[in-house]
Design a protein around this motif. Structure first.
Motif, mmCIF file in Angstrom:
data_model
loop_
_atom_site.group_PDB
_atom_site.id
_atom_site.type_symbol
_atom_site.label_atom_id
_atom_site.label_comp_id
_atom_site.label_asym_id
_atom_site.label_seq_id
_atom_site.Cartn_x
_atom_site.Cartn_y
_atom_site.Cartn_z
ATOM 1 N N TYR A 27 -2.962 8.962 -3.807
ATOM 2 C CA TYR A 27 -3.405 7.803 -3.015
ATOM 3 C C TYR A 27 -2.695 6.543 -3.486
ATOM 4 O O TYR A 27 -2.202 5.739 -2.688
ATOM 5 C CB TYR A 27 -4.926 7.639 -3.148
ATOM 6 C CG TYR A 27 -5.473 6.437 -2.399
ATOM 7 C CD1 TYR A 27 -5.740 5.239 -3.067
ATOM 8 C CD2 TYR A 27 -5.705 6.501 -1.034
ATOM 9 C CE1 TYR A 27 -6.226 4.136 -2.378
ATOM 10 C CE2 TYR A 27 -6.196 5.404 -0.348
ATOM 11 C CZ TYR A 27 -6.453 4.226 -1.030
ATOM 12 O OH TYR A 27 -6.934 3.140 -0.350
ATOM 13 N N GLY A 28 -2.618 6.392 -4.824
ATOM 14 C CA GLY A 28 -1.952 5.216 -5.384
ATOM 15 C C GLY A 28 -0.491 5.155 -5.001
ATOM 16 O O GLY A 28 0.043 4.099 -4.637
ATOM 17 N N LEU A 29 0.156 6.319 -5.038
ATOM 18 C CA LEU A 29 1.591 6.352 -4.727
ATOM 19 C C LEU A 29 1.840 6.137 -3.230
ATOM 20 O O LEU A 29 2.697 5.351 -2.836
ATOM 21 C CB LEU A 29 2.186 7.695 -5.170
ATOM 22 C CG LEU A 29 2.329 7.869 -6.691
ATOM 23 C CD1 LEU A 29 2.666 9.307 -7.026
ATOM 24 C CD2 LEU A 29 3.371 6.925 -7.235
ATOM 25 N N ILE A 30 1.070 6.839 -2.413
ATOM 26 C CA ILE A 30 1.312 6.774 -0.964
ATOM 27 C C ILE A 30 0.921 5.407 -0.405
ATOM 28 O O ILE A 30 1.687 4.759 0.303
ATOM 29 C CB ILE A 30 0.561 7.906 -0.221
ATOM 30 C CG1 ILE A 30 1.162 9.256 -0.616
ATOM 31 C CG2 ILE A 30 0.624 7.703 1.294
ATOM 32 C CD1 ILE A 30 0.358 10.451 -0.148
ATOM 33 N N VAL A 31 -0.304 4.984 -0.725
ATOM 34 C CA VAL A 31 -0.793 3.725 -0.144
ATOM 35 C C VAL A 31 -0.215 2.523 -0.896
ATOM 36 O O VAL A 31 0.251 1.564 -0.289
ATOM 37 C CB VAL A 31 -2.341 3.673 -0.167
ATOM 38 C CG1 VAL A 31 -2.847 2.349 0.382
ATOM 39 C CG2 VAL A 31 -2.917 4.821 0.635
ATOM 40 N N GLY A 32 -0.242 2.607 -2.233
ATOM 41 C CA GLY A 32 0.221 1.475 -3.028
ATOM 42 C C GLY A 32 1.719 1.251 -2.916
ATOM 43 O O GLY A 32 2.189 0.119 -2.823
ATOM 44 N N LEU A 33 2.454 2.362 -2.955
ATOM 45 C CA LEU A 33 3.911 2.236 -2.960
ATOM 46 C C LEU A 33 4.470 2.214 -1.543
ATOM 47 O O LEU A 33 5.446 1.517 -1.254
ATOM 48 C CB LEU A 33 4.491 3.430 -3.725
ATOM 49 C CG LEU A 33 5.886 3.272 -4.337
ATOM 50 C CD1 LEU A 33 5.930 2.121 -5.309
ATOM 51 C CD2 LEU A 33 6.280 4.553 -5.054
ATOM 52 N N GLY A 34 3.810 3.018 -0.673
ATOM 53 C CA GLY A 34 4.365 3.190 0.659
ATOM 54 C C GLY A 34 3.771 2.280 1.714
ATOM 55 O O GLY A 34 4.388 1.335 2.188
ATOM 56 N N ILE A 35 2.520 2.562 2.061
ATOM 57 C CA ILE A 35 1.908 1.913 3.235
ATOM 58 C C ILE A 35 1.694 0.408 3.014
ATOM 59 O O ILE A 35 2.113 -0.428 3.817
ATOM 60 C CB ILE A 35 0.589 2.614 3.608
ATOM 61 C CG1 ILE A 35 0.864 4.079 3.940
ATOM 62 C CG2 ILE A 35 -0.086 1.911 4.774
ATOM 63 C CD1 ILE A 35 -0.387 4.913 4.156
ATOM 64 N N GLN A 36 0.982 0.068 1.910
ATOM 65 C CA GLN A 36 0.625 -1.348 1.722
ATOM 66 C C GLN A 36 1.594 -2.074 0.799
ATOM 67 O O GLN A 36 1.547 -3.302 0.716
ATOM 68 C CB GLN A 36 -0.790 -1.468 1.139
ATOM 69 C CG GLN A 36 -1.863 -1.052 2.111
ATOM 70 C CD GLN A 36 -3.275 -1.217 1.552
ATOM 71 O OE1 GLN A 36 -3.476 -1.860 0.533
ATOM 72 N NE2 GLN A 36 -4.244 -0.620 2.209
ATOM 73 N N ASP A 37 2.453 -1.343 0.134
ATOM 74 C CA ASP A 37 3.398 -1.928 -0.815
ATOM 75 C C ASP A 37 2.677 -2.858 -1.800
ATOM 76 O O ASP A 37 3.021 -4.023 -1.959
ATOM 77 C CB ASP A 37 4.497 -2.697 -0.062
ATOM 78 C CG ASP A 37 5.663 -3.046 -0.984
ATOM 79 O OD1 ASP A 37 6.384 -4.022 -0.702
ATOM 80 O OD2 ASP A 37 5.841 -2.358 -2.005
ATOM 81 N N ASP A 38 1.636 -2.322 -2.400
ATOM 82 C CA ASP A 38 0.818 -3.108 -3.323
ATOM 83 C C ASP A 38 0.930 -2.472 -4.711
ATOM 84 O O ASP A 38 0.335 -1.433 -4.961
ATOM 85 C CB ASP A 38 -0.637 -3.112 -2.823
ATOM 86 C CG ASP A 38 -1.528 -4.037 -3.638
ATOM 87 O OD1 ASP A 38 -2.647 -4.317 -3.174
ATOM 88 O OD2 ASP A 38 -1.114 -4.466 -4.741
ATOM 89 N N ALA A 39 1.697 -3.129 -5.583
ATOM 90 C CA ALA A 39 1.923 -2.565 -6.912
ATOM 91 C C ALA A 39 0.635 -2.494 -7.722
ATOM 92 O O ALA A 39 0.433 -1.565 -8.509
ATOM 93 C CB ALA A 39 2.970 -3.391 -7.655
ATOM 94 N N ARG A 40 -0.260 -3.478 -7.504
ATOM 95 C CA ARG A 40 -1.537 -3.490 -8.245
ATOM 96 C C ARG A 40 -2.355 -2.256 -7.905
ATOM 97 O O ARG A 40 -2.942 -1.605 -8.772
ATOM 98 C CB ARG A 40 -2.346 -4.733 -7.879
ATOM 99 C CG ARG A 40 -1.742 -6.023 -8.361
ATOM 100 C CD ARG A 40 -2.512 -7.193 -7.821
ATOM 101 N NE ARG A 40 -2.281 -7.372 -6.380
ATOM 102 C CZ ARG A 40 -2.863 -8.302 -5.664
ATOM 103 N NH1 ARG A 40 -3.731 -9.129 -6.206
ATOM 104 N NH2 ARG A 40 -2.608 -8.419 -4.378
ATOM 105 N N LEU A 41 -2.407 -1.934 -6.615
ATOM 106 C CA LEU A 41 -3.165 -0.767 -6.158
ATOM 107 C C LEU A 41 -2.584 0.504 -6.760
ATOM 108 O O LEU A 41 -3.319 1.384 -7.221
ATOM 109 C CB LEU A 41 -3.114 -0.702 -4.623
ATOM 110 C CG LEU A 41 -4.021 0.320 -3.943
ATOM 111 C CD1 LEU A 41 -5.462 -0.107 -4.063
ATOM 112 C CD2 LEU A 41 -3.655 0.468 -2.474
ATOM 113 N N MET A 42 -1.250 0.580 -6.770
ATOM 114 C CA MET A 42 -0.591 1.764 -7.286
ATOM 115 C C MET A 42 -0.882 1.920 -8.772
ATOM 116 O O MET A 42 -1.297 2.988 -9.211
ATOM 117 C CB MET A 42 0.920 1.665 -7.066
ATOM 118 C CG MET A 42 1.661 2.918 -7.522
ATOM 119 S SD MET A 42 3.428 2.721 -7.508
ATOM 120 C CE MET A 42 3.692 1.675 -8.909
ATOM 121 N N ILE A 43 -0.677 0.844 -9.531
ATOM 122 C CA ILE A 43 -0.887 0.925 -10.979
ATOM 123 C C ILE A 43 -2.347 1.231 -11.294
ATOM 124 O O ILE A 43 -2.659 2.078 -12.144
ATOM 125 C CB ILE A 43 -0.445 -0.378 -11.678
ATOM 126 C CG1 ILE A 43 1.066 -0.548 -11.563
ATOM 127 C CG2 ILE A 43 -0.860 -0.386 -13.151
ATOM 128 C CD1 ILE A 43 1.575 -1.873 -12.052
#
Lengths: 187, 258
Positions: free
Chosen positions: A86-102
């Motif tokens: 979820y962190g990789l797909i949404v954080g890195l891909g869809i929303q481009d949110d590094a905070r969410l990914m980390i």
């Protein structure tokens, strides 16, 4: 050492000895029950058979509890995988949110570590996993109340698996403390 | 004669008594040899420590979530005081309830200068590293730096309030909670080393900042280790205060002197 030995009475020197018919611990011949495993050494054949049957039942319960623990550990691994994805797909891909990914990767690592730790300390590690899971459900509910019933079935299944894992870990600890270590007879 | 390896010497002054048949037992037996009753029933102890741990954790979580994330409460200094006051009161209630189990860690006689100086030096160094790391990550992810002390700037004596509510209050009450009764609960449920790890995890989660877990988990581990090694809460309290004070000083430098 010599001072200590002055105050000690050799257990074997006081009474005639025998060995437990179940765990082969050294016993006094006057003992009615084995002090190590509770076997009714001085009891009737019926009592002895009942004891053995109870041991077999406990072993069966232990096997079942250990399976529940493995299921709970697998649940932690699954949560870790999905959180990381979820962190990789949404954080890195869809929303481009590094905070969410980390943030999600940190949580995923925590779940993974708890899953690995469950091999050594199943009770406390699965309990921590359950606390972590419930904490994030509650936190998300405060941030967005709609998330409380999104994916509720999956959340319920995960929670049940983790609760069963905690209960089974406690049960396994209890059974292990009651089951004696089997020892070979001394020849 | 072949003496079995299970034979052991029994010290006459350390005998137990069976609670059922009152027979004198040698130490470290599992069952009474006379009546067969199990001697040590450990199971009943677990729930005694598990329930208060869960109650405290989720009560605190509820207060923090209401204050920080609920629309019912605004993020103001007064509401922060109320939230801190409620959490501190809950902590004191737990401390009072379990005082007999905690009394040993409150003894001031356990404080020694040499280890205290080492701990302070370690935590000052740690705070410096964490400050730069946190600022770097904040700039990279948020493109800004969050200052804890901004909440006090509209009030008189902001420095005093910051020291009281950012340094002193968390040092006392977080140590009372996490390295006080929560550590004791987990230690009784499992082992001291597990207590260090679990209380560090709970400490990290309670701060409600996933990025900050990167330094909160090691910090919680270090405080837990001091609690275990020195059997005292005071090294953690002083260390925690010093750590927060150094972070605060860096904030003041940025806010007032940059």
């Amino acid at each position: 050492m010599q001072d200590l030995e002055k105050n000690y009475i050799p257990y074997s020197a006081t009474k005639p000895r025998t060995h437990c018919g179940h765990c082969f611990q050294s016993l006094s011949s006057e003992d009615r029950y084995c002090h190590h495993c509770g076997f009714p050494q001085g009891g009737s054949n019926e009592e002895k058979h009942r004891f053995i049957s109870e041991i077999h039942l406990k072993k069966a319960d232990l096997t079942q509890a250990q399976q529940m623990i493995r299921n709970a550990a697998a649940t932690l691994y699954v949560i870790a995988c999905f959180t990381a994805l979820y962190g990789l797909i949404v954080g890195l891909g869809i929303q481009d949110d590094a905070r969410l990914m980390i943030g999600n990767l940190v949580i995923a690592i925590l779940y993974l570590v708890l899953g690995l730790w469950s091999q050594e300390k199943p009770f406390i590690s699965i309990l921590c996993g359950l606390i972590l899971f419930v904490t994030f459900i509650l936190l998300n509910a405060f941030l967005d109340p709609d998330t409380l019933y999104k994916g509720i079935i999956i959340k319920a299944i995960v929670t049940v698996f983790l609760i069963r894992g905690v209960i089974s870990a406690r049960k396994a600890n209890r059974i292990l403390s009651e089951l004696p270590t089997e020892k070979k007879p001394i020849i | 004669m072949n003496i079995p390896s299970q034979n052991r010497f029994v010290h006459t002054h350390e005998s137990l008594t069976c609670g059922t048949c009152e027979k004198m037992l040698p130490v470290a037996v599992n069952y009474c040899p006379a009546c067969g009753v199990r001697v040590n029933n450990w199971v009943s102890q677990e729930l005694k420590w598990l329930y208060p741990l869960l109650i405290y954790f989720f009560l605190d979580l509820l207060v923090i979530c209401i204050y920080k994330y609920s629309d019912l409460v605004e993020d103001t200094f007064e509401n922060m005081l109320y939230a801190d006051g409620i959490i501190s009161s809950i902590t004191l209630i737990f401390v009072a309830f379990y005082y007999n189990d905690l009394i040993a860690i409150f003894k001031l006689q356990t404080l020694r200068l040499k280890p205290l100086v080492k701990i302070i030096a370690l935590l000052v160094a740690g705070a410096v590293v964490v400050n730069f790391l946190a600022n770097y990550i904040s700039q990279a992810l948020y493109e800004e730096i969050y200052y804890y002390t901004l909440i006090f700037t509209d009030y008189p004596y902001p420095v005093l309030y910051a020291i009281l509510f950012v340094c002193l209050q968390p040092a006392i009450f977080e140590e009372l909670a996490f390295r006080g009764f929560l550590f004791t609960f987990v230690e009784k449920l499992s082992s001291p080393k597990t207590a260090i790890l679990v209380t560090a995890l709970l400490f990290g989660i309670m701060h409600m900042d996933l990025i900050a877990l990167l330094w909160l988990l090691p910090l919680g581990y270090v405080f837990g280790y001091f609690r275990y090694k020195y059997k005292s809460i005071w090294y953690g309290v002083i260390g925690h205060f010093v750590y927060n004070l150094v972070i605060l000083l860096f904030e003041f430098k940025d806010l007032y002197f940059s």
